[in-house]
Design an enzyme around this catalytic site. Structure first.
Site, mmCIF file in Angstrom:
data_model
loop_
_atom_site.group_PDB
_atom_site.id
_atom_site.type_symbol
_atom_site.label_atom_id
_atom_site.label_comp_id
_atom_site.label_asym_id
_atom_site.label_seq_id
_atom_site.Cartn_x
_atom_site.Cartn_y
_atom_site.Cartn_z
ATOM 1 N N LYS A 244 0.837 -1.208 0.000
ATOM 2 C CA LYS A 244 0.000 0.000 0.000
ATOM 3 C C LYS A 244 0.871 1.256 0.000
ATOM 4 O O LYS A 244 0.618 2.192 -0.747
ATOM 5 C CB LYS A 244 -0.911 0.047 1.248
ATOM 6 C CG LYS A 244 -1.833 -1.129 1.405
ATOM 7 C CD LYS A 244 -2.791 -0.948 2.579
ATOM 8 C CE LYS A 244 -2.124 -0.870 3.941
ATOM 9 N NZ LYS A 244 -1.412 -2.083 4.347
ATOM 10 N N ARG B 36 -8.600 1.116 10.053
ATOM 11 C CA ARG B 36 -8.094 -0.221 10.352
ATOM 12 C C ARG B 36 -9.171 -1.095 10.998
ATOM 13 O O ARG B 36 -8.951 -2.268 11.243
ATOM 14 C CB ARG B 36 -7.011 -0.060 11.381
ATOM 15 C CG ARG B 36 -5.547 -0.357 11.247
ATOM 16 C CD ARG B 36 -4.921 -0.888 10.074
ATOM 17 N NE ARG B 36 -3.608 -1.412 10.387
ATOM 18 C CZ ARG B 36 -2.469 -0.807 10.108
ATOM 19 N NH1 ARG B 36 -2.463 0.357 9.503
ATOM 20 N NH2 ARG B 36 -1.338 -1.389 10.415
ATOM 21 N N ARG C 185 11.709 -7.367 4.792
ATOM 22 C CA ARG C 185 11.581 -5.921 4.579
ATOM 23 C C ARG C 185 12.592 -5.152 5.448
ATOM 24 O O ARG C 185 12.781 -5.468 6.616
ATOM 25 C CB ARG C 185 10.151 -5.494 4.950
ATOM 26 C CG ARG C 185 9.886 -4.017 4.732
ATOM 27 C CD ARG C 185 8.414 -3.736 4.618
ATOM 28 N NE ARG C 185 7.750 -3.631 5.913
ATOM 29 C CZ ARG C 185 6.494 -3.216 6.052
ATOM 30 N NH1 ARG C 185 5.769 -2.897 5.002
ATOM 31 N NH2 ARG C 185 5.945 -3.160 7.249
ATOM 32 N N ARG D 140 12.213 -2.984 11.083
ATOM 33 C CA ARG D 140 11.240 -2.483 12.061
ATOM 34 C C ARG D 140 10.981 -3.567 13.101
ATOM 35 O O ARG D 140 10.898 -4.746 12.768
ATOM 36 C CB ARG D 140 9.919 -2.152 11.341
ATOM 37 C CG ARG D 140 9.944 -0.822 10.619
ATOM 38 C CD ARG D 140 8.747 -0.617 9.720
ATOM 39 N NE ARG D 140 7.458 -1.018 10.267
ATOM 40 C CZ ARG D 140 6.298 -0.846 9.643
ATOM 41 N NH1 ARG D 140 6.262 -0.256 8.449
ATOM 42 N NH2 ARG D 140 5.171 -1.240 10.184
ATOM 43 N N ARG E 298 0.345 -9.556 13.683
ATOM 44 C CA ARG E 298 -0.171 -8.448 12.849
ATOM 45 C C ARG E 298 -1.136 -8.969 11.798
ATOM 46 O O ARG E 298 -2.137 -8.324 11.488
ATOM 47 C CB ARG E 298 0.983 -7.703 12.178
ATOM 48 C CG ARG E 298 1.781 -6.878 13.162
ATOM 49 C CD ARG E 298 3.033 -6.328 12.524
ATOM 50 N NE ARG E 298 2.780 -5.283 11.560
ATOM 51 C CZ ARG E 298 3.619 -4.962 10.587
ATOM 52 N NH1 ARG E 298 4.738 -5.622 10.429
ATOM 53 N NH2 ARG E 298 3.327 -3.973 9.780
HETATM 54 P P1 AMP Z 1 1.649 0.241 9.500
HETATM 55 O O1 AMP Z 1 2.924 0.934 9.151
HETATM 56 O O2 AMP Z 1 0.447 0.815 8.804
HETATM 57 O O3 AMP Z 1 1.742 -1.254 9.356
HETATM 58 O O4 AMP Z 1 1.388 0.526 11.065
HETATM 59 C C1 AMP Z 1 2.310 0.127 12.052
HETATM 60 C C2 AMP Z 1 1.604 0.042 13.396
HETATM 61 O O5 AMP Z 1 1.062 1.325 13.745
HETATM 62 C C3 AMP Z 1 0.406 -0.899 13.444
HETATM 63 O O6 AMP Z 1 0.782 -2.257 13.675
HETATM 64 C C4 AMP Z 1 -0.396 -0.317 14.605
HETATM 65 O O7 AMP Z 1 0.193 -0.633 15.851
HETATM 66 C C5 AMP Z 1 -0.206 1.179 14.383
HETATM 67 N N1 AMP Z 1 -1.241 1.749 13.506
HETATM 68 C C6 AMP Z 1 -1.082 2.264 12.259
HETATM 69 N N2 AMP Z 1 -2.238 2.714 11.766
HETATM 70 C C7 AMP Z 1 -3.172 2.460 12.710
HETATM 71 C C8 AMP Z 1 -4.574 2.683 12.803
HETATM 72 N N3 AMP Z 1 -5.282 3.245 11.799
HETATM 73 N N4 AMP Z 1 -5.215 2.297 13.943
HETATM 74 C C9 AMP Z 1 -4.555 1.741 14.956
HETATM 75 N N5 AMP Z 1 -3.223 1.479 14.932
HETATM 76 C C10 AMP Z 1 -2.527 1.850 13.828
#
Ligand code: AMP
Length: 208
Positions: free
Chosen positions: A13, A88, A127, A154, A165
């Site tokens: 994405k 989410r 990654r 990360r 996740r």
């Molecule tokens: P991402 O980079 O989008 O995979 O986000 C990394 C982490 O940030 C996720 O595993 C969540 O802990 C948190 N996170 C990101 N976006 C959201 C969201 N919309 N709602 C809740 N937690 C989020």
């Protein structure tokens, strides 16, 4: 162009969003990037969010919804936006619809970047992310190909967190596919192809 990108973590994405932003000048609203910046800056949001993020769990809705609303109000989002990693869960999707309605706006498309779970696990474990500019690469990139910055893994891309996740995605986020389908907004691309091939399909699906 007001778009929601849907798809599992690692589906691509962010990469597709960056390409749309570069070509069309819309705002890239990545809640994951915003939260990582808050953690790095040790702001009160970052301090609250860190433990959830490290565990691969969603941060509480009340921390994220106001942050997104504020971001949607910003000047650069007025031309259009790509939401990446938000909503989410259903509560966030409803809050987004309400906020946009108040602003006299709406979502044009919810685009699902579809990738099978076994491909996702392999991608996330390999990654690597640039510490300086956030570029997403692989374990083959010793330094960032974009800015020569140091690449790191990360915490939430470590094997023990990846499965969790994906479970969180299945349980809380994947119901949004149905949510947007019912509203006639869902489009879908097969994300298990080279980045540029996926991008052509993304533009096709979005009518761009
Ligand atoms: P991402 O980079 O989008 O995979 O986000 C990394 C982490 O940030 C996720 O595993 C969540 O802990 C948190 N996170 C990101 N976006 C959201 C969201 N919309 N709602 C809740 N937690 C989020």
């Amino acid at each position: 162009m007001n778009i929601v990108l849907l798809g599992a973590p690692g589906a691509g994405k962010g990469t597709q969003a960056q390409k749309l932003v570069a070509e069309f000048g819309v705002a890239h609203i990545s809640t994951g990037d915003m939260l990582r910046a808050a953690v790095k800056a040790q702001s009160s949001l970052g301090v609250k969010a860190k433990s959830f993020m490290d565990a691969g769990t969603l941060v509480p809705d009340e921390l994220i919804i106001d942050l997104v609303k504020e971001r949607l109000d910003a000047e650069d989002a007025q031309k259009g936006f790509i939401l990446d990693g938000f909503p989410r869960n259903t509560a966030q999707a409803v809050a987004l619809d309400d906020a946009l309605e108040t602003m006299g706006k709406s979502i044009d498309s919810a685009l699902l970047v579809d990738v099978a779970a076994d491909v996702i696990v392999a991608r996330l474990s390999g990654r690597r992310t640039c510490k300086v500019c956030g570029y997403t690469g692989t374990a083959a990139n010793e330094v960032c190909p974009r800015c020569d910055g140091e690449m790191y893994q990360r915490d939430d891309d470590k094997p023990e967190t990846i499965k969790h996740r994906l479970d969180v995605y299945e349980q809380q986020t994947s119901p949004l596919v149905e949510y947007y389908q019912q509203r006639g907004l869902l489009n879908k691309v097969d994300g298990d192809r080279p980045v540029d091939v996926v991008y052509l399909d993304v533009k096709d699906q979005l009518g761009l």
